[in-house]
Design a protein around this motif. Structure first.
Motif, PDB file in Angstrom:
ATOM      1  N   GLU A 187      56.676  43.227  37.130  1.00 26.26           N
ATOM      2  CA  GLU A 187      55.273  43.082  37.535  1.00 26.26           C
ATOM      3  C   GLU A 187      55.149  42.995  39.050  1.00 26.26           C
ATOM      4  OE1 GLU A 187      52.836  40.307  34.839  1.00 26.26           O
ATOM      5  OE2 GLU A 187      54.930  39.877  34.336  1.00 26.26           O
ATOM      6  N   HIS A 188      56.065  42.261  39.667  1.00 26.23           N
ATOM      7  CA  HIS A 188      56.044  42.175  41.122  1.00 26.23           C
ATOM      8  C   HIS A 188      56.352  43.530  41.755  1.00 26.23           C
ATOM      9  CE1 HIS A 188      56.313  37.626  40.830  1.00 26.23           C
ATOM     10  NE2 HIS A 188      55.382  37.828  41.747  1.00 26.23           N
ATOM     11  N   GLN A 189      57.246  44.281  41.132  1.00 29.09           N
ATOM     12  CA  GLN A 189      57.547  45.610  41.644  1.00 29.09           C
ATOM     13  C   GLN A 189      56.316  46.513  41.565  1.00 29.09           C
ATOM     14  OE1 GLN A 189      60.237  45.202  43.586  1.00 29.09           O
ATOM     15  NE2 GLN A 189      60.977  47.202  42.916  1.00 29.09           N
ATOM     16  N   ALA A 190      55.588  46.409  40.466  1.00 28.29           N
ATOM     17  CA  ALA A 190      54.368  47.206  40.314  1.00 28.29           C
ATOM     18  C   ALA A 190      53.331  46.805  41.366  1.00 28.29           C
ATOM     19  CB  ALA A 190      53.800  47.024  38.909  1.00 28.29           C
ATOM     20  N   PHE A 191      53.216  45.510  41.616  1.00 33.33           N
ATOM     21  CA  PHE A 191      52.282  45.036  42.644  1.00 33.33           C
ATOM     22  C   PHE A 191      52.693  45.547  44.019  1.00 33.33           C
ATOM     23  CE2 PHE A 191      51.744  41.598  45.884  1.00 33.33           C
ATOM     24  CZ  PHE A 191      50.410  41.866  46.182  1.00 33.33           C
ATOM     25  N   ASP A 238      31.928  33.311  54.890  1.00 27.95           N
ATOM     26  CA  ASP A 238      32.487  34.578  54.446  1.00 27.95           C
ATOM     27  C   ASP A 238      33.823  34.888  55.099  1.00 27.95           C
ATOM     28  OD1 ASP A 238      31.989  36.943  52.769  1.00 27.95           O
ATOM     29  OD2 ASP A 238      31.961  38.046  54.665  1.00 27.95           O
ATOM     30  N   VAL A 239      34.139  34.206  56.219  1.00 24.21           N
ATOM     31  CA  VAL A 239      35.374  34.511  56.948  1.00 24.21           C
ATOM     32  C   VAL A 239      36.455  33.452  56.724  1.00 24.21           C
ATOM     33  CG1 VAL A 239      34.195  35.869  58.693  1.00 24.21           C
ATOM     34  CG2 VAL A 239      34.541  33.423  59.082  1.00 24.21           C
ATOM     35  N   ILE A 240      36.238  32.513  55.819  1.00 33.36           N
ATOM     36  CA  ILE A 240      37.282  31.548  55.434  1.00 33.36           C
ATOM     37  C   ILE A 240      37.555  31.781  53.958  1.00 33.36           C
ATOM     38  CG2 ILE A 240      38.012  29.141  55.372  1.00 33.36           C
ATOM     39  CD1 ILE A 240      35.874  28.460  57.379  1.00 33.36           C
ATOM     40  N   ARG A 241      38.731  32.326  53.638  1.00 35.78           N
ATOM     41  CA  ARG A 241      38.957  32.796  52.272  1.00 35.78           C
ATOM     42  C   ARG A 241      40.371  32.536  51.767  1.00 35.78           C
ATOM     43  NH1 ARG A 241      35.615  37.523  50.126  1.00 35.78           N
ATOM     44  NH2 ARG A 241      33.809  37.673  51.483  1.00 35.78           N
ATOM     45  N   TYR A 242      40.439  32.325  50.458  1.00 32.97           N
ATOM     46  CA  TYR A 242      41.684  32.419  49.707  1.00 32.97           C
ATOM     47  C   TYR A 242      41.734  33.819  49.096  1.00 32.97           C
ATOM     48  CZ  TYR A 242      42.390  27.343  49.838  1.00 32.97           C
ATOM     49  OH  TYR A 242      42.610  26.045  50.247  1.00 32.97           O
ATOM     50  N   SER A 243      42.878  34.476  49.225  1.00 31.06           N
ATOM     51  CA  SER A 243      43.016  35.781  48.580  1.00 31.06           C
ATOM     52  C   SER A 243      43.428  35.639  47.122  1.00 31.06           C
ATOM     53  CB  SER A 243      44.045  36.634  49.317  1.00 31.06           C
ATOM     54  OG  SER A 243      45.316  36.015  49.299  1.00 31.06           O
ATOM     55  N   GLY A 244      44.047  34.477  46.779  1.00 28.58           N
ATOM     56  CA  GLY A 244      44.489  34.254  45.407  1.00 28.58           C
ATOM     57  C   GLY A 244      45.795  34.964  45.099  1.00 28.58           C
ATOM     58  N   THR A 245      46.253  34.822  43.870  1.00 30.02           N
ATOM     59  CA  THR A 245      47.507  35.421  43.440  1.00 30.02           C
ATOM     60  C   THR A 245      47.311  36.888  43.052  1.00 30.02           C
ATOM     61  OG1 THR A 245      47.073  34.694  41.186  1.00 30.02           O
ATOM     62  CG2 THR A 245      48.434  33.250  42.544  1.00 30.02           C
ATOM     63  N   PRO A 246      48.380  37.676  43.094  1.00 25.25           N
ATOM     64  CA  PRO A 246      48.256  39.083  42.686  1.00 25.25           C
ATOM     65  C   PRO A 246      48.268  39.291  41.180  1.00 25.25           C
ATOM     66  CG  PRO A 246      50.486  38.640  43.432  1.00 25.25           C
ATOM     67  CD  PRO A 246      49.705  37.388  43.670  1.00 25.25           C
ATOM     68  N   MET A 247      48.570  38.229  40.422  1.00 26.64           N
ATOM     69  CA  MET A 247      48.618  38.325  38.960  1.00 26.64           C
ATOM     70  C   MET A 247      48.445  36.918  38.379  1.00 26.64           C
ATOM     71  SD  MET A 247      52.755  38.898  38.605  1.00 26.64           S
ATOM     72  CE  MET A 247      52.754  40.067  39.972  1.00 26.64           C
ATOM     73  N   PRO A 248      48.107  36.780  37.116  1.00 23.30           N
ATOM     74  CA  PRO A 248      47.960  35.437  36.538  1.00 23.30           C
ATOM     75  C   PRO A 248      49.289  34.689  36.547  1.00 23.30           C
ATOM     76  CG  PRO A 248      47.000  37.111  35.096  1.00 23.30           C
ATOM     77  CD  PRO A 248      47.805  37.837  36.131  1.00 23.30           C
ATOM     78  N   ARG A 276      46.159  45.123  36.855  1.00 23.27           N
ATOM     79  CA  ARG A 276      47.063  44.213  36.138  1.00 23.27           C
ATOM     80  C   ARG A 276      48.031  45.027  35.292  1.00 23.27           C
ATOM     81  NH1 ARG A 276      44.534  39.090  33.050  1.00 23.27           N
ATOM     82  NH2 ARG A 276      43.834  38.757  35.211  1.00 23.27           N
ATOM     83  N   SER A 277      49.314  44.869  35.553  1.00 21.71           N
ATOM     84  CA  SER A 277      50.311  45.655  34.825  1.00 21.71           C
ATOM     85  C   SER A 277      50.661  45.051  33.468  1.00 21.71           C
ATOM     86  CB  SER A 277      51.587  45.807  35.665  1.00 21.71           C
ATOM     87  OG  SER A 277      52.127  44.550  36.006  1.00 21.71           O
ATOM     88  N   ALA A 278      50.510  43.732  33.317  1.00 23.27           N
ATOM     89  CA  ALA A 278      50.801  43.075  32.035  1.00 23.27           C
ATOM     90  C   ALA A 278      49.659  42.135  31.688  1.00 23.27           C
ATOM     91  CB  ALA A 278      52.122  42.309  32.104  1.00 23.27           C
ATOM     92  N   ASP A 279      49.055  42.340  30.530  1.00 27.21           N
ATOM     93  CA  ASP A 279      47.925  41.507  30.134  1.00 27.21           C
ATOM     94  C   ASP A 279      48.412  40.129  29.682  1.00 27.21           C
ATOM     95  OD1 ASP A 279      45.311  40.903  29.808  1.00 27.21           O
ATOM     96  OD2 ASP A 279      44.942  42.235  28.114  1.00 27.21           O
TER      97      ASP A 279
END
Length: 415
Positions: A23-27, A235-245, A281-284
């Protein structure tokens, strides 16, 4: 200039004993394509590069190969990485000389005696920026800055660390050069994922006010909270969050990176435009049943009805079941329903019915969930379940002692 903000990769994570390497490789493949397509000049990674302070060699190799591939596809790009609370500062810094060869700047620790160590000033043909690359701050990192009339304050130490570093970043900054502030912390008001984000309990203080970030910052790139969100209605202070759950509680998150573009017109201040870009998302990640618990036979039918033939990567599945349905054959029946399914099974969450309160209480069958519970909540539960202490509140002195122990253990883990 265009910047891409991402964070909380958690390389090396074992999701209920399942590797997420593919999954990380796909990201990473998607991210490199995005860097090329969007013509990104600067990549910011706001902490929690790895899932643990002692990542497997495969996770470290995955990072280094990614950096190498990025520079091959984007020769002029600059990269800034900061350590998060899951990362070991020493391990991150060990790679600093190697990654510097790929225009990758690594900041693992803040030193109050040398606040300029977290200040990065870029001035190339395509990338001009002054950056406060503040890693996760441990209590010991800011102990000399934490003094108040009422004693030591971790929040005060954090505020002073940002103040000192920002002042240095502003020195000799041209009006046309943006000021970017990075951080890995829990900003007040941020929406936290309860079962995958480690609580940052330091001296009893978890959340830090957004006021610690300079009003002169053109963009603040944050990490730690897994849900992409803005902070303090800015709007200019942000968390991008994780790339996957990173947990089942995050299965409905919309995962993204933030693309920031800075523009400067003559005699006008720098304007900042932020565009979220959503990550496929590569894996649900699936929980059954979707609503309230259903009888075991009905649950097994829902499992059998799952169509996994369209998934290129096997999805993750966790099921919920009432405790009253967990007879001697329930595991066998669920295993039979899973036969022939392209699924990575992640266990059973038993829901215990409390007849006194008419509410459902979740009981976890695996330690992956238990370890993420707030230690203070566990202490309160211990008091509630002890016959000699039932009905008593946990003394504040005991809570303070527990916080001190947690803080010391957290700091030792980062060494």
């Amino acid at each position: 200039m265009k910047v891409l903000h991402t964070s909380d990769w958690h390389l090396g994570q074992q999701f209920y004993e399942h590797s997420r390497f593919s999954e990380h490789q796909a990201f990473f493949a998607w991210l490199i394509d995005t860097l090329v397509t969007e013509k990104i000049d600067l990549l910011l990674v706001a902490g929690d590069i790895y899932h643990t302070a002692t990542p497997a060699a495969s996770a470290e190799n995955q990072l280094y190969q990614f950096i190498k591939d990025v520079k091959k596809c984007c020769p002029t790009i600059q990269v800034v990485l900061i350590a998060g609370n899951h990362d070991s500062a020493n391990r991150i810094l060990a790679a600093q000389p190697l990654l510097a060869q790929f225009d990758t700047h690594v900041v693992g620790r803040f030193d109050a005696q040398h606040p300029d160590d977290v200040v990065i000033k870029l001035n190339s043909h395509s990338t001009c920026a002054h950056i406060v690359a503040m890693p996760f701050l441990r209590a010991s990192d800011v102990s000399t800055l934490s003094g108040t009339n009422d004693g030591a304050s971790y929040a005060q130490g954090v505020a002073q660390a940002y103040k000192l570093s920002t002042e240095l970043a502003l020195i000799d900054k041209p009006d046309t050069t943006p000021l970017i502030v990075m951080g890995h912390l829990h900003a007040k008001g941020g929406d936290i994922s309860s079962d995958s984000e480690r609580n940052l309990v330091i001296g009893g203080e978890e959340a830090i006010t957004a006021k610690v970030f300079s009003e002169q910052a053109d963009y603040v790139a944050l990490g730690h909270l897994h849900k992409a969100q803005i902070v303090a209605k800015s709007d200019v202070i942000r968390y991008s969050g994780t790339p996957m759950p990173m947990s089942f509680s995050e299965r409905n998150y919309t995962h993204q990176v933030n693309i920031i573009e800075f523009e400067h017109a003559q005699k006008q201040p720098i304007s900042t435009t932020v565009k979220p870009l959503y990550i496929p998302r590569s894996a649900d990640v699936i929980v059954l049943p979707k609503g309230e618990c259903v009888p075991l036979a009905q649950l097994c039918e829902q499992i059998k009805d799952l169509d996994t033939t369209t998934h290129t990567v096997a999805p993750y599945l966790r099921v919920k079941l009432k405790s009253s349905d967990t007879d001697t054959t329930f595991r066998e029946q669920i295993e039979q329903a899973l036969e022939g399914k392209n699924i990575r099974f992640c266990g059973i969450e038993r829901v215990r019915e409390n007849s006194q309160t008419q509410t459902n209480e979740r009981v976890f069958d695996d330690l992956n969930q238990v370890e993420m519970l707030n230690p203070i909540n566990l202490l309160e539960q211990a008091f509630e379940n002890d016959k000699d202490m039932a009905g008593q509140n946990v003394p504040e002195e005991l809570k303070a002692l527990l916080n001190e122990v947690i803080s010391e253990l957290t700091e030792q883990e980062q060494l």
